[in-house]
Design an enzyme around this catalytic site. Structure first.
Site, PDB file in Angstrom:
ATOM      1  N   TRP A  91      46.100  39.292  32.905  1.00 28.06           N
ATOM      2  CA  TRP A  91      44.759  38.808  33.260  1.00 28.06           C
ATOM      3  C   TRP A  91      44.108  39.738  34.276  1.00 28.06           C
ATOM      4  O   TRP A  91      42.953  40.157  34.109  1.00 28.06           O
ATOM      5  CB  TRP A  91      44.830  37.392  33.850  1.00 28.06           C
TER       6      TRP A  91
ATOM      7  N   TYR B 141      40.816  42.080  33.699  1.00 28.92           N
ATOM      8  CA  TYR B 141      39.623  41.862  34.533  1.00 28.92           C
ATOM      9  C   TYR B 141      39.220  43.161  35.222  1.00 28.92           C
ATOM     10  O   TYR B 141      38.028  43.506  35.288  1.00 28.92           O
ATOM     11  CB  TYR B 141      39.910  40.770  35.567  1.00 28.92           C
TER      12      TYR B 141
ATOM     13  N   ASP C  54      42.627  33.718  30.960  1.00 26.51           N
ATOM     14  CA  ASP C  54      41.627  33.102  31.839  1.00 26.51           C
ATOM     15  C   ASP C  54      41.420  31.637  31.453  1.00 26.51           C
ATOM     16  O   ASP C  54      41.035  31.323  30.320  1.00 26.51           O
ATOM     17  CB  ASP C  54      40.306  33.870  31.728  1.00 26.51           C
TER      18      ASP C  54
END
Length: 482
Positions: free
Chosen positions: A424, A428, A444
């Site tokens: 994640w 990001y 997410d």
């Protein structure tokens, strides 16, 4: 990346971010190309897509003589021409050519000789590295002369010239007039706020949802470093040894952003402008992206309501990486509180005309020498503190560089190899700091809930039809599907 429809969309966009990620074999010609090949795109029914040049040749396609697949990113000892050229432009904008060995150093990053580097840049851009540098300098000088009242000597230095005499000579040769003569011929009034600031415009392809951009950034502001007031974004800036602040507002009638900057930043102006283009995603092609995402009924309403929704980038990769680590498994509001504490603890204090801007963002070096207790004392759990220290050390030592020659996938793999950084966080960071248009943080929780409570695996499957623009789909999911 090898979904047929998605790869064809990337091919027709000719977005350099996909160069080297896949190859296209054209069945009607028997030739395979890079997705940035300058020839007219073939019909979709005649295209086959491959993950590597070797796979294309195994299928009996022969390499294109124009785009030369052997030069695609990561696929030959000579590596890639597009990325080499872009890296060189970035180095010019960062002002590092003269300070750190110039072409030889950049060539070494790619495993090339300086002679090979010159040949690739000549092939890719049609100019020598010196001519490229000169052109970039002159275009910036022309903009500064046109849009500001900076003294001509300041324009010369901001454009990368070491002397006013050299600047005047090159300008006269290129444009057949002196810099002062060009300034006199400008019909629009040059903008100047005060003796300490100047303004420039940064253009974009419309539409542009400025309010959505501001809202996203405002929810994640680091106090004392950033601020949003009305329709204006402000932040402090520390680039190398230069310090100052910027203020950015919207000029919708001009399809541009207006950047006010302190003249103390003119020596690093090219790097500053490049970072702002990244932060506000000014190089996106919104109509092309929307046309693709609109094929999914789930996103149509959001695309119609928020045309020109962009992916907010990052002004500084280290800053964004710390913010991403702090945001693991907590709310946006909680992560913003922690990032503000972090900036207050490690950021250098400063004085600006604005009460809410009083500190520069934290740099990797002072963070890397901190202890776990130093970071944990801010209310950051020890696992996050360890991850931040590992991340800071990787950035400080150069193991991890956001402007490196590696592909986004390779940088994400480096990130995941660090303790405390999972998929994640890596996605990001890729989405914002690397400007990777196809990032998808499937873990997410907000994305999965907004899609109906999907598991990460099912969310990944659901996202395939949005490729290669999944980062933009994520923005619509966060914005409209809550």
């Amino acid at each position: 990346m090898l979904n047929h429809d998605m790869a064809y969309q990337a091919l027709t966009s000719r977005d350099t971010r996909f160069d080297g990620v896949f190859f296209v074999g054209v069945t009607s010609t028997g030739i395979y190309c890079r997705p940035v090949c300058p020839v007219k795109a073939p019909m979709q029914k005649n295209c086959l897509f491959f993950a590597s040049a070797e796979a294309a040749e195994k299928a009996h396609f022969r390499p294109c003589l124009r785009c030369r697949p052997e030069l695609a990113p990561g696929n030959a000892p000579v590596d890639n021409s597009h990325r080499v050229a872009d890296r060189l432009v970035q180095r010019i904008e960062e002002g590092l050519l003269e300070e750190h060995g110039g072409l030889d150093e950049i060539a070494a990053e790619f495993g090339l000789s300086s002679r090979q580097l010159r040949r690739i840049v000549q092939q890719e851009l049609g100019v020598s590295p010196l001519e490229l540098k000169q052109t970039r300098r002159m275009l910036l000088a022309k903009q500064l002369l046109t849009e500001t009242r900076l003294p001509i000597i300041d324009v010369a230095y901001a454009s990368g010239f070491s002397s006013l005499r050299r600047f005047n000579d090159v300008f006269q040769t290129r444009y057949r007039m002196t810099p002062s003569a060009l300034r006199k011929e400008v019909t629009q009034p040059a903008q100047r706020h005060s003796g300490d600031t100047a303004t420039l415009r940064l253009s974009y392809r419309p539409p542009y949802d400025w309010q959505a951009m501001l809202t996203f950034l405002q929810l994640r502001l680091m106090k004392e470093v950033e601020a949003v007031e009305g329709n204006i974004y402000r932040r402090t800036v520390a680039l190398g040894k230069y310090r100052g602040w910027i203020s950015v507002s919207h000029l919708p009638a001009k399809n541009a952003l207006l950047v006010e900057f302190t003249t103390s930043l003119t020596p690093v102006l090219p790097a500053l402008l490049r970072r702002l283009r990244d932060l506000f995603d000014l190089n996106a092609q919104p109509l092309l992206i929307a046309a693709h995402l609109r094929q999914d009924p789930l996103l149509i309403d959001s695309i119609n309501r928020f045309p020109g929704l962009r992916v907010p980038g990052a002004f500084d990769g280290f800053e964004l990486g710390v913010r991403a680590i702090l945001g693991q498994q907590i709310t946006v509001k909680a992560a913003t509180t922690l990032s503000s504490r972090f900036a207050q603890a490690f950021g250098e204090p400063c004085v600006t005309p604005f009460a809410d801007l009083s500190r520069y963002s934290a740099q990797s070096q002072p963070v890397a020498v901190a202890t776990i207790d130093d970071i944990a004392s801010m209310g950051i759990v020890s696992a996050r503190a360890k991850a931040i220290l590992a991340f800071a050390n990787a950035c400080m030592t150069g193991t991890l560089r956001f402007n490196a020659t590696l592909t986004p996938e390779e940088i994400m793999a480096l990130l995941v190899s660090l303790p405390g950084i999972g998929p994640w966080t890596a996605n990001y960071i890729a989405m914002r700091a690397l400007r990777w248009p196809d990032a998808f943080p499937k873990e997410d929780i907000a994305i999965r809930n907004n899609l109906g409570g999907l598991t990460p695996r099912v969310a990944e499957e659901r996202s395939q039809q949005w490729r290669p623009w999944r980062s933009y789909a994520v923005m619509h999911i966060w914005k409209s599907l809550s």
